[in-house]
Design a protein around this motif. Structure first.
Motif, PDB file in Angstrom:
ATOM      1  N   GLY A  59       0.799  -1.222   0.000  1.00 53.37           N
ATOM      2  CA  GLY A  59       0.000   0.000   0.000  1.00 53.37           C
ATOM      3  C   GLY A  59       0.828   1.267   0.000  1.00 53.37           C
ATOM      4  O   GLY A  59       2.042   1.244  -0.198  1.00 53.37           O
ATOM      5  N   SER A  60       0.158   2.366   0.254  1.00 50.28           N
ATOM      6  CA  SER A  60       0.812   3.679   0.174  1.00 50.28           C
ATOM      7  C   SER A  60       1.780   3.942   1.323  1.00 50.28           C
ATOM      8  O   SER A  60       2.571   4.880   1.261  1.00 50.28           O
ATOM      9  CB  SER A  60      -0.241   4.787   0.120  1.00 50.28           C
ATOM     10  N   ARG A  61       1.771   3.125   2.358  1.00 45.13           N
ATOM     11  CA  ARG A  61       2.700   3.282   3.494  1.00 45.13           C
ATOM     12  C   ARG A  61       3.871   2.296   3.401  1.00 45.13           C
ATOM     13  O   ARG A  61       4.648   2.158   4.335  1.00 45.13           O
ATOM     14  CB  ARG A  61       2.002   3.062   4.830  1.00 45.13           C
ATOM     15  N   ASP A  62       3.987   1.594   2.272  1.00 43.67           N
ATOM     16  CA  ASP A  62       5.035   0.589   2.064  1.00 43.67           C
ATOM     17  C   ASP A  62       6.406   1.148   2.443  1.00 43.67           C
ATOM     18  O   ASP A  62       6.797   2.215   1.978  1.00 43.67           O
ATOM     19  CB  ASP A  62       5.039   0.148   0.596  1.00 43.67           C
ATOM     20  N   GLY A  63       7.097   0.435   3.328  1.00 36.65           N
ATOM     21  CA  GLY A  63       8.439   0.829   3.748  1.00 36.65           C
ATOM     22  C   GLY A  63       8.479   1.653   5.021  1.00 36.65           C
ATOM     23  O   GLY A  63       9.543   1.822   5.611  1.00 36.65           O
ATOM     24  N   GLU A  64       7.341   2.166   5.475  1.00 41.34           N
ATOM     25  CA  GLU A  64       7.336   2.942   6.723  1.00 41.34           C
ATOM     26  C   GLU A  64       7.573   2.015   7.909  1.00 41.34           C
ATOM     27  O   GLU A  64       7.075   0.895   7.947  1.00 41.34           O
ATOM     28  CB  GLU A  64       6.018   3.700   6.897  1.00 41.34           C
ATOM     29  N   ILE A  65       8.338   2.512   8.868  1.00 41.69           N
ATOM     30  CA  ILE A  65       8.698   1.743  10.058  1.00 41.69           C
ATOM     31  C   ILE A  65       8.261   2.524  11.286  1.00 41.69           C
ATOM     32  O   ILE A  65       8.443   3.743  11.361  1.00 41.69           O
ATOM     33  CB  ILE A  65      10.222   1.495  10.109  1.00 41.69           C
ATOM     34  N   ASP A  66       7.685   1.840  12.253  1.00 35.59           N
ATOM     35  CA  ASP A  66       7.294   2.467  13.511  1.00 35.59           C
ATOM     36  C   ASP A  66       7.443   1.441  14.633  1.00 35.59           C
ATOM     37  O   ASP A  66       7.555   0.240  14.376  1.00 35.59           O
ATOM     38  CB  ASP A  66       5.857   2.968  13.430  1.00 35.59           C
ATOM     39  N   GLN A  67       7.436   1.929  15.862  1.00 35.52           N
ATOM     40  CA  GLN A  67       7.620   1.052  17.015  1.00 35.52           C
ATOM     41  C   GLN A  67       6.330   0.950  17.817  1.00 35.52           C
ATOM     42  O   GLN A  67       5.608   1.934  17.999  1.00 35.52           O
ATOM     43  CB  GLN A  67       8.747   1.555  17.905  1.00 35.52           C
ATOM     44  N   VAL A  68       6.048  -0.246  18.322  1.00 34.14           N
ATOM     45  CA  VAL A  68       4.844  -0.503  19.118  1.00 34.14           C
ATOM     46  C   VAL A  68       5.022   0.086  20.512  1.00 34.14           C
ATOM     47  O   VAL A  68       5.996  -0.206  21.201  1.00 34.14           O
ATOM     48  CB  VAL A  68       4.559  -2.021  19.209  1.00 34.14           C
ATOM     49  N   SER A  69       4.051   0.923  20.910  1.00 33.98           N
ATOM     50  CA  SER A  69       4.090   1.504  22.260  1.00 33.98           C
ATOM     51  C   SER A  69       3.144   0.775  23.207  1.00 33.98           C
ATOM     52  O   SER A  69       3.317   0.838  24.423  1.00 33.98           O
ATOM     53  CB  SER A  69       3.763   2.997  22.221  1.00 33.98           C
ATOM     54  N   SER A  70       2.137   0.085  22.662  1.00 34.13           N
ATOM     55  CA  SER A  70       1.259  -0.742  23.493  1.00 34.13           C
ATOM     56  C   SER A  70       0.487  -1.717  22.616  1.00 34.13           C
ATOM     57  O   SER A  70       0.389  -1.545  21.399  1.00 34.13           O
ATOM     58  CB  SER A  70       0.286   0.117  24.303  1.00 34.13           C
ATOM     59  N   SER A  79       4.211   4.554  18.099  1.00 35.99           N
ATOM     60  CA  SER A  79       4.683   5.910  18.387  1.00 35.99           C
ATOM     61  C   SER A  79       6.000   6.107  17.661  1.00 35.99           C
ATOM     62  O   SER A  79       6.871   5.235  17.724  1.00 35.99           O
ATOM     63  CB  SER A  79       4.883   6.077  19.897  1.00 35.99           C
ATOM     64  N   PRO A  80       6.164   7.147  16.924  1.00 34.46           N
ATOM     65  CA  PRO A  80       5.313   8.343  16.850  1.00 34.46           C
ATOM     66  C   PRO A  80       4.120   8.193  15.927  1.00 34.46           C
ATOM     67  O   PRO A  80       3.239   9.044  15.917  1.00 34.46           O
ATOM     68  CB  PRO A  80       6.263   9.407  16.326  1.00 34.46           C
ATOM     69  N   GLY A  81       4.036   7.153  15.123  1.00 30.54           N
ATOM     70  CA  GLY A  81       2.906   6.941  14.223  1.00 30.54           C
ATOM     71  C   GLY A  81       3.336   6.929  12.767  1.00 30.54           C
ATOM     72  O   GLY A  81       4.415   7.408  12.412  1.00 30.54           O
ATOM     73  N   PHE A  82       2.484   6.366  11.928  1.00 26.31           N
ATOM     74  CA  PHE A  82       2.728   6.337  10.490  1.00 26.31           C
ATOM     75  C   PHE A  82       2.285   7.658   9.878  1.00 26.31           C
ATOM     76  O   PHE A  82       1.636   8.469  10.537  1.00 26.31           O
ATOM     77  CB  PHE A  82       1.989   5.144   9.860  1.00 26.31           C
ATOM     78  N   SER A  83       2.587   7.867   8.614  1.00 31.02           N
ATOM     79  CA  SER A  83       2.265   9.146   7.972  1.00 31.02           C
ATOM     80  C   SER A  83       0.762   9.339   7.774  1.00 31.02           C
ATOM     81  O   SER A  83       0.307  10.463   7.601  1.00 31.02           O
ATOM     82  CB  SER A  83       2.996   9.271   6.629  1.00 31.02           C
ATOM     83  N   ALA A  84      -0.011   8.253   7.809  1.00 32.16           N
ATOM     84  CA  ALA A  84      -1.475   8.316   7.697  1.00 32.16           C
ATOM     85  C   ALA A  84      -2.038   6.986   8.175  1.00 32.16           C
ATOM     86  O   ALA A  84      -1.283   6.050   8.457  1.00 32.16           O
ATOM     87  CB  ALA A  84      -1.888   8.593   6.257  1.00 32.16           C
ATOM     88  N   GLY A  85      -3.349   6.890   8.236  1.00 32.65           N
ATOM     89  CA  GLY A  85      -4.003   5.689   8.723  1.00 32.65           C
ATOM     90  C   GLY A  85      -3.769   4.468   7.850  1.00 32.65           C
ATOM     91  O   GLY A  85      -3.486   4.587   6.655  1.00 32.65           O
ATOM     92  N   LEU A  86      -3.888   3.304   8.461  1.00 32.24           N
ATOM     93  CA  LEU A  86      -3.719   2.028   7.762  1.00 32.24           C
ATOM     94  C   LEU A  86      -5.084   1.370   7.604  1.00 32.24           C
ATOM     95  O   LEU A  86      -5.842   1.270   8.561  1.00 32.24           O
ATOM     96  CB  LEU A  86      -2.804   1.097   8.559  1.00 32.24           C
ATOM     97  N   GLY A  87      -5.391   0.925   6.412  1.00 30.90           N
ATOM     98  CA  GLY A  87      -6.650   0.241   6.162  1.00 30.90           C
ATOM     99  C   GLY A  87      -6.548  -1.243   6.427  1.00 30.90           C
ATOM    100  O   GLY A  87      -5.508  -1.767   6.825  1.00 30.90           O
ATOM    101  N   SER A  88      -7.624  -1.945   6.150  1.00 35.51           N
ATOM    102  CA  SER A  88      -7.651  -3.389   6.253  1.00 35.51           C
ATOM    103  C   SER A  88      -6.949  -3.987   5.032  1.00 35.51           C
ATOM    104  O   SER A  88      -6.995  -3.414   3.939  1.00 35.51           O
ATOM    105  CB  SER A  88      -9.104  -3.855   6.298  1.00 35.51           C
ATOM    106  N   GLY A  89      -6.285  -5.123   5.208  1.00 39.51           N
ATOM    107  CA  GLY A  89      -5.624  -5.808   4.103  1.00 39.51           C
ATOM    108  C   GLY A  89      -4.217  -5.326   3.803  1.00 39.51           C
ATOM    109  O   GLY A  89      -3.639  -5.695   2.788  1.00 39.51           O
ATOM    110  N   VAL A  90      -3.641  -4.524   4.688  1.00 42.31           N
ATOM    111  CA  VAL A  90      -2.272  -4.024   4.521  1.00 42.31           C
ATOM    112  C   VAL A  90      -1.309  -5.058   5.112  1.00 42.31           C
ATOM    113  O   VAL A  90      -1.488  -5.501   6.247  1.00 42.31           O
ATOM    114  CB  VAL A  90      -2.088  -2.657   5.221  1.00 42.31           C
ATOM    115  N   THR A  91      -0.307  -5.450   4.344  1.00 35.36           N
ATOM    116  CA  THR A  91       0.665  -6.411   4.862  1.00 35.36           C
ATOM    117  C   THR A  91       1.767  -5.680   5.631  1.00 35.36           C
ATOM    118  O   THR A  91       2.086  -4.528   5.340  1.00 35.36           O
ATOM    119  CB  THR A  91       1.289  -7.262   3.739  1.00 35.36           C
TER     120      THR A  91
END
Length: 109
Positions: A59-70, A79-91
């Motif tokens: 999807g459009s967030r392919d390659g973005e990395i983030d860390q789980v805070s909870s 946190s701090p979050g992806f550049s936008a929301g993630l839909g269903s079916g995103v690998t």
């Protein structure tokens, strides 16, 4: 095994995950936000995945990395979050805290 040259970076990361037991691949099962990822296949108790790393692989967030805070039930909060929301079916891949995807990329380079 096929030659490494024909493998994608994602393929090689998944081979590293399988051989080290430090990562896994999955797919979101519900819509999240820029700071939440929903996956009903996740197992574990509250905060079992805290500190782990997520790399989006479609999807459009392919390659973005983030860390789980909870983690609660089926939702990973990041946190701090992806550049936008993630839909269903995103690998995505979920990596242990001590094996961030950036480290795997450094090893591959």
């Amino acid at each position: 095994m096929p030659p490494i040259q024909s493998q994608t970076r994602e393929d090689i990361r998944l081979m590293v995950a399988a051989s080290t037991g430090k990562g896994t691949a999955s797919t979101t099962t519900g819509a999240g936000s820029a700071t939440t990822l929903v996956d009903s296949s996740l197992r574990g108790g509250t905060d079992d995945h805290k500190g782990k790393w997520i790399i989006i692989t479609s999807g459009s967030r392919d390659g973005e990395i983030d860390q789980v805070s909870s983690f609660t039930g089926t939702t990973l909060t990041t946190s701090p979050g992806f550049s936008a929301g993630l839909g269903s079916g995103v690998t995505y891949e979920l990596w242990d805290e001590d094996m961030p995807p950036t480290r795997v990329h450094e090893i591959l380079d």
